[in-house]
Design an enzyme around this catalytic site. Sequence first.
Site, short mmCIF file in Angstrom:
data_model
loop_
_atom_site.label_atom_id
_atom_site.label_comp_id
_atom_site.label_asym_id
_atom_site.label_seq_id
_atom_site.Cartn_x
_atom_site.Cartn_y
_atom_site.Cartn_z
N LYS A 5 -9.38 -2.23 -0.52
CA LYS A 5 -8.72 -1.28 0.40
C LYS A 5 -7.20 -1.39 0.27
O LYS A 5 -6.69 -2.35 -0.34
CB LYS A 5 -9.17 -1.55 1.84
CG LYS A 5 -8.82 -2.93 2.39
CD LYS A 5 -9.66 -3.22 3.64
CE LYS A 5 -9.56 -4.65 4.09
NZ LYS A 5 -8.63 -4.91 5.15
N ARG A 103 -13.16 -6.43 17.47
CA ARG A 103 -12.63 -5.23 16.82
C ARG A 103 -13.78 -4.23 16.71
O ARG A 103 -14.20 -3.67 17.72
CB ARG A 103 -12.03 -5.62 15.46
CG ARG A 103 -11.09 -4.63 14.86
CD ARG A 103 -10.37 -5.18 13.64
NE ARG A 103 -11.24 -5.48 12.52
CZ ARG A 103 -10.82 -5.89 11.32
NH1 ARG A 103 -9.53 -6.06 11.10
NH2 ARG A 103 -11.66 -6.12 10.35
N HIS A 132 -17.61 -9.99 10.83
CA HIS A 132 -16.31 -10.36 10.26
C HIS A 132 -15.72 -11.52 11.07
O HIS A 132 -15.79 -11.52 12.29
CB HIS A 132 -15.38 -9.14 10.32
CG HIS A 132 -14.09 -9.31 9.56
ND1 HIS A 132 -14.05 -9.73 8.25
CD2 HIS A 132 -12.80 -9.12 9.92
CE1 HIS A 132 -12.79 -9.78 7.85
NE2 HIS A 132 -12.01 -9.41 8.84
N ARG A 188 -17.21 -10.94 0.98
CA ARG A 188 -16.24 -9.83 0.92
C ARG A 188 -14.81 -10.35 0.78
O ARG A 188 -13.96 -10.11 1.64
CB ARG A 188 -16.29 -8.98 2.20
CG ARG A 188 -17.57 -8.25 2.49
CD ARG A 188 -17.36 -7.28 3.66
NE ARG A 188 -16.70 -7.89 4.79
CZ ARG A 188 -17.32 -8.58 5.76
NH1 ARG A 188 -18.63 -8.72 5.75
NH2 ARG A 188 -16.63 -9.10 6.75
N TYR A 232 25.88 -0.55 3.31
CA TYR A 232 26.06 0.09 4.61
C TYR A 232 26.42 -0.95 5.68
O TYR A 232 25.79 -2.00 5.76
CB TYR A 232 24.77 0.79 5.04
CG TYR A 232 24.39 1.95 4.16
CD1 TYR A 232 25.22 3.06 4.03
CD2 TYR A 232 23.20 1.92 3.45
CE1 TYR A 232 24.87 4.12 3.21
CE2 TYR A 232 22.83 2.99 2.64
CZ TYR A 232 23.67 4.08 2.53
OH TYR A 232 23.33 5.14 1.72
N CYS A 277 19.32 -1.26 0.92
CA CYS A 277 19.36 0.20 1.06
C CYS A 277 17.96 0.76 0.76
O CYS A 277 17.05 0.02 0.42
CB CYS A 277 20.35 0.82 0.08
SG CYS A 277 22.00 0.12 0.19
N ASP A 279 16.91 2.49 -1.78
CA ASP A 279 16.48 2.41 -3.17
C ASP A 279 17.16 1.28 -3.95
O ASP A 279 16.90 1.11 -5.14
CB ASP A 279 16.80 3.73 -3.89
CG ASP A 279 16.45 4.92 -3.03
OD1 ASP A 279 15.27 5.04 -2.68
OD2 ASP A 279 17.37 5.70 -2.66
C1 LIG Z 1 -14.15 -6.22 7.27
C2 LIG Z 1 -13.34 -6.96 6.26
N1 LIG Z 1 -13.96 -7.70 5.34
C3 LIG Z 1 -13.28 -8.38 4.40
C4 LIG Z 1 -11.91 -8.37 4.36
C5 LIG Z 1 -11.17 -9.18 3.33
O1 LIG Z 1 -10.37 -10.14 3.93
P1 LIG Z 1 -9.53 -11.18 3.07
O2 LIG Z 1 -8.49 -10.39 2.37
O3 LIG Z 1 -8.96 -12.13 4.04
O4 LIG Z 1 -10.49 -11.81 2.11
C6 LIG Z 1 -11.21 -7.61 5.30
C7 LIG Z 1 -9.75 -7.57 5.28
O5 LIG Z 1 -9.04 -7.45 6.20
C8 LIG Z 1 -11.95 -6.88 6.29
O6 LIG Z 1 -11.32 -6.15 7.22
#
Ligand SMILES: Cc1ncc(COP(=O)(O)O)c(C=O)c1O
Length: 339
Positions: A5, A103, A132, A188, A232, A277, A279
């Site tokens: 992501k 969450r 999670h 994950r 600046y 700045c 850029d």
């Molecule tokens: C639902 C879920 N799973 C897995 C991850 C991966 O987490 P990490 O980057 O700490 O391994 C995230 C990241 O925020 C997440 O939101």
Amino acid sequence: MAVVKANAYGHGLFEVAKAAEKAGIARLCVARLEEAVALRDAGILAPILVLGYTSPLDVPKAMQRSISLALFNAELAPQYEEAARHSVGTLQVHIKVDTGMGRLGIFPEHAVDFVAQVAKMDNINVEGLFTHFARADEPLQSTTDDQIIRFNRVLQELEAIGIRPSIIHADNSAGSLYYANAWYDAVRPGNAIYGLNPSADAPLPEGFEPALAWKSRLTSVKILSPNSGVSYGHSYITKGYERIGTCAVGYADGLRRKLGNIALVHGRRVNQVGMVCMDQTMWQLDEIPDAKVGDEVVLIGQQGNERISAEEVAASWNTINYEVVCGLSARVPRYYFDE
Ligand SMILES: Cc1ncc(COP(=O)(O)O)c(C=O)c1O
């Protein structure tokens, strides 16, 4: 499963997804449906799970592209079912249980009934069940231990009524490294696959290397007269004749707009002068008399014997390495090397 992501934590969604696919990853995880659609449009065939919210209106889009969705709201289940009924095939969902993150997720006490109810729906298949962890990267283990106990209880109660989704998952990076008792069917990790430490308390084992370096170039090197203002607001005033280099990196690239950033030029640490700045940023180069236009400036990475890590930058910005790499903006070109 590789978590890609947020543009693969700033590393570049497609290239990371392609590398993960090549490495034989089981599945890619993203936060938004748009990210999953972009992956499919780029020809990525691996299974994809959207971890965040997807509108019921977008269920057909997900189904057409074989994208699995997270389901974590009781109200959404009938809406997903209705949307799936009007599409071809079966919607694949991973039901999320909130075991202590506060969450997204169904609370454990409602999870068994909810999963049983969704499992009976004609157009939805409960492909996965997940949770999670909130504190897997901390020395204090009791929160994660409690979350695992709550999750296991849900799994046991489901098994007692003959339900066992095929992919059970919980561990993020820190969990994958430090909670083998929560590996289940898949993990994950995000941060760890990029070679970034989940936290100082949950370091990566030996052998992991950061995948990313952030580099720019000197675009100007000048001697400024004594008492000259730089950038600046003139927050820096030269004391004598000073060699000041300008480099093509600014806050629009992801460099924090603050004083005190550090970079590497000719293998030496140099100090920012004046405010960042949009850029460009200026650096004090008196110690690098032969610095010239075109020379490499390293914001993150190795140069000679010196190194600036994303963790060091994060500490100086009072944040975490995740935010530093995710903040690298879209206009920063990404180059990929096989090493
Ligand atoms: C639902 C879920 N799973 C897995 C991850 C991966 O987490 P990490 O980057 O700490 O391994 C995230 C990241 O925020 C997440 O939101």
